[in-house]
Design a protein around this motif. Sequence first.
Motif, PDB file in Angstrom:
ATOM      1  N   LEU A 187      13.650  10.650  -1.562  1.00  0.00           N
ATOM      2  CA  LEU A 187      12.261  10.233  -1.409  1.00  0.00           C
ATOM      3  C   LEU A 187      12.160   8.702  -1.414  1.00  0.00           C
ATOM      4  CD1 LEU A 187       9.510  11.654  -1.157  1.00  0.00           C
ATOM      5  CD2 LEU A 187       9.255  11.450  -3.634  1.00  0.00           C
ATOM      6  N   GLY A 188      12.842   8.080  -2.384  1.00  0.00           N
ATOM      7  CA  GLY A 188      12.836   6.620  -2.466  1.00  0.00           C
ATOM      8  C   GLY A 188      13.457   5.973  -1.244  1.00  0.00           C
ATOM      9  N   LEU A 189      14.534   6.569  -0.741  1.00  0.00           N
ATOM     10  CA  LEU A 189      15.208   6.025   0.440  1.00  0.00           C
ATOM     11  C   LEU A 189      14.281   6.067   1.654  1.00  0.00           C
ATOM     12  CD1 LEU A 189      17.725   4.919   1.814  1.00  0.00           C
ATOM     13  CD2 LEU A 189      18.504   7.283   2.144  1.00  0.00           C
ATOM     14  N   ALA A 190      13.535   7.174   1.807  1.00  0.00           N
ATOM     15  CA  ALA A 190      12.606   7.292   2.935  1.00  0.00           C
ATOM     16  C   ALA A 190      11.540   6.202   2.891  1.00  0.00           C
ATOM     17  CB  ALA A 190      11.950   8.678   2.923  1.00  0.00           C
ATOM     18  N   VAL A 191      10.992   5.959   1.702  1.00  0.00           N
ATOM     19  CA  VAL A 191       9.967   4.921   1.548  1.00  0.00           C
ATOM     20  C   VAL A 191      10.559   3.539   1.828  1.00  0.00           C
ATOM     21  CG1 VAL A 191       8.451   3.757  -0.100  1.00  0.00           C
ATOM     22  CG2 VAL A 191       8.564   6.246  -0.056  1.00  0.00           C
ATOM     23  N   ASN A 192      11.768   3.298   1.339  1.00  0.00           N
ATOM     24  CA  ASN A 192      12.389   1.988   1.526  1.00  0.00           C
ATOM     25  C   ASN A 192      12.760   1.734   2.987  1.00  0.00           C
ATOM     26  OD1 ASN A 192      12.317   1.077  -1.185  1.00  0.00           O
ATOM     27  ND2 ASN A 192      14.014   2.425  -1.688  1.00  0.00           N
ATOM     28  N   LEU A 193      13.196   2.774   3.685  1.00  0.00           N
ATOM     29  CA  LEU A 193      13.514   2.603   5.101  1.00  0.00           C
ATOM     30  C   LEU A 193      12.246   2.320   5.910  1.00  0.00           C
ATOM     31  CD1 LEU A 193      16.205   5.394   5.689  1.00  0.00           C
ATOM     32  CD2 LEU A 193      16.551   2.918   5.534  1.00  0.00           C
ATOM     33  N   ALA A 194      11.151   2.994   5.552  1.00  0.00           N
ATOM     34  CA  ALA A 194       9.874   2.722   6.224  1.00  0.00           C
ATOM     35  C   ALA A 194       9.419   1.291   5.943  1.00  0.00           C
ATOM     36  CB  ALA A 194       8.816   3.719   5.750  1.00  0.00           C
ATOM     37  N   SER A 195       9.592   0.851   4.698  1.00  0.00           N
ATOM     38  CA  SER A 195       9.211  -0.512   4.320  1.00  0.00           C
ATOM     39  C   SER A 195      10.063  -1.535   5.053  1.00  0.00           C
ATOM     40  CB  SER A 195       9.351  -0.691   2.806  1.00  0.00           C
ATOM     41  OG  SER A 195       8.506   0.186   2.102  1.00  0.00           O
ATOM     42  N   ALA A 196      11.372  -1.273   5.145  1.00  0.00           N
ATOM     43  CA  ALA A 196      12.276  -2.190   5.847  1.00  0.00           C
ATOM     44  C   ALA A 196      11.889  -2.296   7.321  1.00  0.00           C
ATOM     45  CB  ALA A 196      13.714  -1.707   5.706  1.00  0.00           C
ATOM     46  N   TRP A 197      11.466  -1.172   7.909  1.00  0.00           N
ATOM     47  CA  TRP A 197      11.038  -1.196   9.315  1.00  0.00           C
ATOM     48  C   TRP A 197       9.787  -2.056   9.475  1.00  0.00           C
ATOM     49  CZ3 TRP A 197       6.672   0.525  12.004  1.00  0.00           C
ATOM     50  CH2 TRP A 197       6.807   0.542  13.403  1.00  0.00           C
ATOM     51  N   LEU A 198       8.865  -1.957   8.523  1.00  0.00           N
ATOM     52  CA  LEU A 198       7.650  -2.758   8.580  1.00  0.00           C
ATOM     53  C   LEU A 198       7.952  -4.249   8.428  1.00  0.00           C
ATOM     54  CD1 LEU A 198       5.212  -0.573   6.430  1.00  0.00           C
ATOM     55  CD2 LEU A 198       4.925  -1.137   8.851  1.00  0.00           C
ATOM     56  N   LEU A 199       8.971  -4.565   7.636  1.00  0.00           N
ATOM     57  CA  LEU A 199       9.279  -5.961   7.338  1.00  0.00           C
ATOM     58  C   LEU A 199      10.368  -6.536   8.237  1.00  0.00           C
ATOM     59  CD1 LEU A 199       9.287  -5.793   3.425  1.00  0.00           C
ATOM     60  CD2 LEU A 199       7.511  -6.756   4.895  1.00  0.00           C
ATOM     61  N   ARG A 200      10.783  -5.771   9.232  1.00  0.00           N
ATOM     62  CA  ARG A 200      11.852  -6.266  10.100  1.00  0.00           C
ATOM     63  C   ARG A 200      11.363  -7.520  10.817  1.00  0.00           C
ATOM     64  NH1 ARG A 200       8.692  -3.102  12.799  1.00  0.00           N
ATOM     65  NH2 ARG A 200       8.527  -3.131  15.062  1.00  0.00           N
ATOM     66  N   ASP A 201      12.293  -8.399  11.126  1.00  0.00           N
ATOM     67  CA  ASP A 201      11.941  -9.648  11.819  1.00  0.00           C
ATOM     68  C   ASP A 201      12.639  -9.642  13.169  1.00  0.00           C
ATOM     69  OD1 ASP A 201      11.036 -12.104  12.483  1.00  0.00           O
ATOM     70  OD2 ASP A 201      12.275 -13.215  11.067  1.00  0.00           O
ATOM     71  N   ALA A 254       0.832  -1.207   0.000  1.00  0.00           N
ATOM     72  CA  ALA A 254       0.000   0.000   0.000  1.00  0.00           C
ATOM     73  C   ALA A 254       0.867   1.257   0.000  1.00  0.00           C
ATOM     74  CB  ALA A 254      -0.915  -0.008   1.221  1.00  0.00           C
ATOM     75  N   LEU A 255       1.915   1.265   0.823  1.00  0.00           N
ATOM     76  CA  LEU A 255       2.819   2.416   0.895  1.00  0.00           C
ATOM     77  C   LEU A 255       3.523   2.641  -0.439  1.00  0.00           C
ATOM     78  CD1 LEU A 255       4.343   4.577   2.550  1.00  0.00           C
ATOM     79  CD2 LEU A 255       5.960   2.797   3.230  1.00  0.00           C
ATOM     80  N   THR A 256       4.021   1.551  -1.010  1.00  0.00           N
ATOM     81  CA  THR A 256       4.737   1.648  -2.288  1.00  0.00           C
ATOM     82  C   THR A 256       3.806   2.088  -3.413  1.00  0.00           C
ATOM     83  OG1 THR A 256       6.212  -0.129  -1.565  1.00  0.00           O
ATOM     84  CG2 THR A 256       6.192   0.370  -3.901  1.00  0.00           C
ATOM     85  N   SER A 257       2.591   1.566  -3.430  1.00  0.00           N
ATOM     86  CA  SER A 257       1.622   1.925  -4.467  1.00  0.00           C
ATOM     87  C   SER A 257       1.242   3.402  -4.374  1.00  0.00           C
ATOM     88  CB  SER A 257       0.376   1.052  -4.370  1.00  0.00           C
ATOM     89  OG  SER A 257       0.694  -0.312  -4.548  1.00  0.00           O
ATOM     90  N   ALA A 258       1.039   3.887  -3.147  1.00  0.00           N
ATOM     91  CA  ALA A 258       0.717   5.302  -2.959  1.00  0.00           C
ATOM     92  C   ALA A 258       1.866   6.174  -3.442  1.00  0.00           C
ATOM     93  CB  ALA A 258       0.417   5.571  -1.482  1.00  0.00           C
ATOM     94  N   MET A 259       3.088   5.754  -3.122  1.00  0.00           N
ATOM     95  CA  MET A 259       4.276   6.481  -3.566  1.00  0.00           C
ATOM     96  C   MET A 259       4.372   6.473  -5.084  1.00  0.00           C
ATOM     97  SD  MET A 259       6.925   8.120  -2.454  1.00  0.00           S
ATOM     98  CE  MET A 259       8.491   8.696  -3.106  1.00  0.00           C
ATOM     99  N   MET A 260       4.070   5.333  -5.683  1.00  0.00           N
ATOM    100  CA  MET A 260       4.118   5.205  -7.145  1.00  0.00           C
ATOM    101  C   MET A 260       3.146   6.178  -7.802  1.00  0.00           C
ATOM    102  SD  MET A 260       2.647   2.059  -9.404  1.00  0.00           S
ATOM    103  CE  MET A 260       1.006   2.582  -8.920  1.00  0.00           C
ATOM    104  N   VAL A 261       1.899   6.179  -7.335  1.00  0.00           N
ATOM    105  CA  VAL A 261       0.887   7.071  -7.913  1.00  0.00           C
ATOM    106  C   VAL A 261       1.299   8.529  -7.732  1.00  0.00           C
ATOM    107  CG1 VAL A 261      -1.501   7.870  -7.720  1.00  0.00           C
ATOM    108  CG2 VAL A 261      -0.988   5.422  -7.603  1.00  0.00           C
ATOM    109  N   GLY A 262       1.794   8.865  -6.529  1.00  0.00           N
ATOM    110  CA  GLY A 262       2.218  10.235  -6.259  1.00  0.00           C
ATOM    111  C   GLY A 262       3.336  10.691  -7.177  1.00  0.00           C
ATOM    112  N   GLU A 263       4.320   9.814  -7.399  1.00  0.00           N
ATOM    113  CA  GLU A 263       5.455  10.183  -8.247  1.00  0.00           C
ATOM    114  C   GLU A 263       5.047  10.332  -9.708  1.00  0.00           C
ATOM    115  OE1 GLU A 263       9.558   8.766  -6.147  1.00  0.00           O
ATOM    116  OE2 GLU A 263       8.596   7.308  -7.463  1.00  0.00           O
ATOM    117  N   VAL A 264       4.211   9.414 -10.198  1.00  0.00           N
ATOM    118  CA  VAL A 264       3.787   9.490 -11.601  1.00  0.00           C
ATOM    119  C   VAL A 264       2.948  10.748 -11.836  1.00  0.00           C
ATOM    120  CG1 VAL A 264       2.368   8.406 -13.380  1.00  0.00           C
ATOM    121  CG2 VAL A 264       3.908   7.001 -11.984  1.00  0.00           C
ATOM    122  N   VAL A 265       2.033  11.042 -10.909  1.00  0.00           N
ATOM    123  CA  VAL A 265       1.194  12.240 -11.044  1.00  0.00           C
ATOM    124  C   VAL A 265       2.040  13.503 -10.968  1.00  0.00           C
ATOM    125  CG1 VAL A 265      -0.616  13.606  -9.938  1.00  0.00           C
ATOM    126  CG2 VAL A 265      -0.905  11.144 -10.188  1.00  0.00           C
TER     127      VAL A 265
END
Length: 329
Positions: A139-153, A34-45
């Motif tokens: 911008l991409g780094l911020a999204v990826n760091l947030a994603s990595a935090w969500l996927l941390r084990d 969901a986060l990545t998709s929102a970022m994708m739409v925002g960047e394309v727009v």
Amino acid sequence: MSSAPDRFAPASHDHVFLGDGHARNERSTWFVIALTSAMMVGEVVAGTLFGSMALIADGWHMATHAAAMAIAALAYLYARRNAGNARFTFGTGKMGDLAAFASAIVLALVALVIAWESVQRLRAPVPIDIPQAIAVALLGLAVNLASAWLLRDDRGSHHHGDHHNGGHSHGGHHHGRDGGHGHDRAHGGDNNLRAAYFHVLADALTSVLALAALAAAGLWGWLWLDPAIGIVGALVIARWSWGLIRDAGGVLLDYVPADEDLPDEIRQAVEQNGDRIIDLHVWRLGPGHHGAIVSLVSDAPKAPSHYREKLAHIHDLSHLTVEVEPRAA
């Protein structure tokens, strides 16, 4: 109206061998999508409105990233929904490893594409809008760091479950099963989560490397450093991919790693007082779950429950079949 009996009707105990963090990991993966998709739409727009090709390109890159994440998310969903499907003889615990293997192949292809584009840019440099490129990389780094935090084990590995004992005997032959849930072993990790994590980590790595290269290009005019660092990043991603292919592929092929101590634990627990194992098969059923088939000969054969009791302390031995034969005279 009667119906024919189902040959795959459930046994006396379940065969649910999902990892203890399955639900959490599934939710986290969908959040990342969901986060990545929102970022994708925002960047394309934004790229379309402001005429930024860099934003549009990164937006479509985010789309491929979301697609890769979907492999992991759908594997979690399918494994959960079919966990009780008796047609999966040993459950759906390996679904994550199958998805991880597929994701690892995608990751390898990403590494090849990055390396190819980097080589092409070394041969034919292209002008870079450095301020815009840095903004996109941040911008991409911020999204990826947030994603990595969500996927941390970062969970402790704790399983608790019931043991289901059953068996039958015929003459000198005894057959028993035991199901339970236990602590993750060194090889009990969730390869599906690991694959998703590597995807976001790969993106984060390329963003960090890009920022370093762009800073050098802006300060000293080293435009060649951007594609050169791209090649380094591709090599690192390829190494992650190979490790994931090796580990997930090993699980799919029921390969027992050299440092897996479960077979030795089983032998030490069972081979006492004249009982000797003549055939032993150990394999992984899912994250934190292993199965084993133990065939042994004994001078004084005992019921399967006796040998299951000897192995009860191995908590992640979730499915056990014991076969006992009297030693030949």
